[in-house]
Design a protein around this motif. Sequence first.
Motif, mmCIF file in Angstrom:
data_model
loop_
_atom_site.group_PDB
_atom_site.id
_atom_site.type_symbol
_atom_site.label_atom_id
_atom_site.label_comp_id
_atom_site.label_asym_id
_atom_site.label_seq_id
_atom_site.Cartn_x
_atom_site.Cartn_y
_atom_site.Cartn_z
ATOM 1 N N LEU A 93 21.107 7.953 -36.870
ATOM 2 C CA LEU A 93 21.763 9.042 -37.054
ATOM 3 C C LEU A 93 23.047 8.130 -37.700
ATOM 4 O O LEU A 93 23.374 7.162 -37.469
ATOM 5 C CB LEU A 93 22.180 9.758 -35.895
ATOM 6 N N SER A 94 23.781 9.108 -38.204
ATOM 7 C CA SER A 94 24.862 8.208 -38.939
ATOM 8 C C SER A 94 26.086 8.681 -38.135
ATOM 9 O O SER A 94 26.465 9.580 -37.374
ATOM 10 C CB SER A 94 25.302 9.332 -40.240
ATOM 11 N N ILE A 95 26.858 7.407 -38.011
ATOM 12 C CA ILE A 95 27.908 7.118 -37.088
ATOM 13 C C ILE A 95 29.163 6.882 -37.631
ATOM 14 O O ILE A 95 29.063 5.867 -38.714
ATOM 15 C CB ILE A 95 27.631 6.234 -35.852
ATOM 16 N N PRO A 96 30.242 7.190 -37.298
ATOM 17 C CA PRO A 96 31.559 6.412 -37.904
ATOM 18 C C PRO A 96 31.471 4.906 -37.846
ATOM 19 O O PRO A 96 31.375 4.239 -36.520
ATOM 20 C CB PRO A 96 32.786 6.938 -37.139
ATOM 21 N N ALA A 97 31.639 4.175 -38.775
ATOM 22 C CA ALA A 97 31.510 2.808 -38.806
ATOM 23 C C ALA A 97 32.723 2.045 -37.615
ATOM 24 O O ALA A 97 32.262 0.732 -37.420
ATOM 25 C CB ALA A 97 31.767 2.105 -40.402
ATOM 26 N N ASN A 98 33.947 2.735 -37.336
ATOM 27 C CA ASN A 98 34.713 2.130 -36.546
ATOM 28 C C ASN A 98 34.270 2.191 -35.020
ATOM 29 O O ASN A 98 35.111 1.885 -34.086
ATOM 30 C CB ASN A 98 35.939 2.703 -36.758
ATOM 31 N N LYS A 99 33.104 2.637 -34.791
ATOM 32 C CA LYS A 99 32.666 2.854 -33.433
ATOM 33 C C LYS A 99 32.045 1.650 -32.997
ATOM 34 O O LYS A 99 31.277 0.973 -33.798
ATOM 35 C CB LYS A 99 31.751 4.157 -33.127
ATOM 36 N N THR A 100 31.996 1.422 -31.649
ATOM 37 C CA THR A 100 31.134 -0.025 -30.988
ATOM 38 C C THR A 100 29.873 0.531 -30.554
ATOM 39 O O THR A 100 28.929 -0.412 -30.337
ATOM 40 C CB THR A 100 31.923 -0.520 -30.196
ATOM 41 N N LYS A 101 29.574 1.694 -30.112
ATOM 42 C CA LYS A 101 28.422 2.327 -29.740
ATOM 43 C C LYS A 101 28.031 3.454 -30.238
ATOM 44 O O LYS A 101 28.930 4.299 -30.945
ATOM 45 C CB LYS A 101 28.539 2.364 -28.235
ATOM 46 N N CYS A 102 26.689 3.795 -30.600
ATOM 47 C CA CYS A 102 26.237 5.031 -31.040
ATOM 48 C C CYS A 102 26.464 6.082 -30.025
ATOM 49 O O CYS A 102 26.516 5.977 -28.951
ATOM 50 C CB CYS A 102 24.772 5.095 -31.211
ATOM 51 N N MET A 103 27.363 7.038 -30.532
ATOM 52 C CA MET A 103 27.522 8.175 -29.738
ATOM 53 C C MET A 103 26.518 9.178 -29.405
ATOM 54 O O MET A 103 26.781 9.976 -28.731
ATOM 55 C CB MET A 103 28.694 8.917 -30.275
ATOM 56 N N TYR A 104 25.351 8.902 -29.876
ATOM 57 C CA TYR A 104 24.029 9.821 -29.494
ATOM 58 C C TYR A 104 23.270 9.190 -28.699
ATOM 59 O O TYR A 104 22.822 9.856 -27.845
ATOM 60 C CB TYR A 104 23.448 9.986 -30.952
#
Length: 121
Positions: A93-104
């Motif tokens: 899934l597509s995630i904001p690149a500024n995240k450190t972990k997948c939110m899904y």
Amino acid sequence: MNDGIGHYNVPAIDLTEKKTVREASRNSSDNSSRIERLEKKLETLSIINEVLWGVVSESENITLSKLKEMMVEVALDRTKRNTAKVECGKCKLSIPANKTKCMYCGTDLVFQFEISPFDSL
């Protein structure tokens, strides 16, 4: 309503309403204090930036137009960083690149671009 002799019938406010009004008043006061502190911090940061601009412009001979040019460049870079997306290697899934972990799925993400130290402010 006026009873004709100056008395007014005011509806009674129950305890729940009184508590709600009291909490709203306290929250309003707290928010006003927080806003005042933030405004003072902003003013201080503005003064610091103005001093730093004076030092940098004199020592590096940078013009105001060059500063504005650099500001536009930084703003564009920041927008790119904040809107960049990466694909999670596990769930795809597509995630904001500024995240450190997948939110899904919670998988740790590997950054694909340089992170600015100002991104976390």
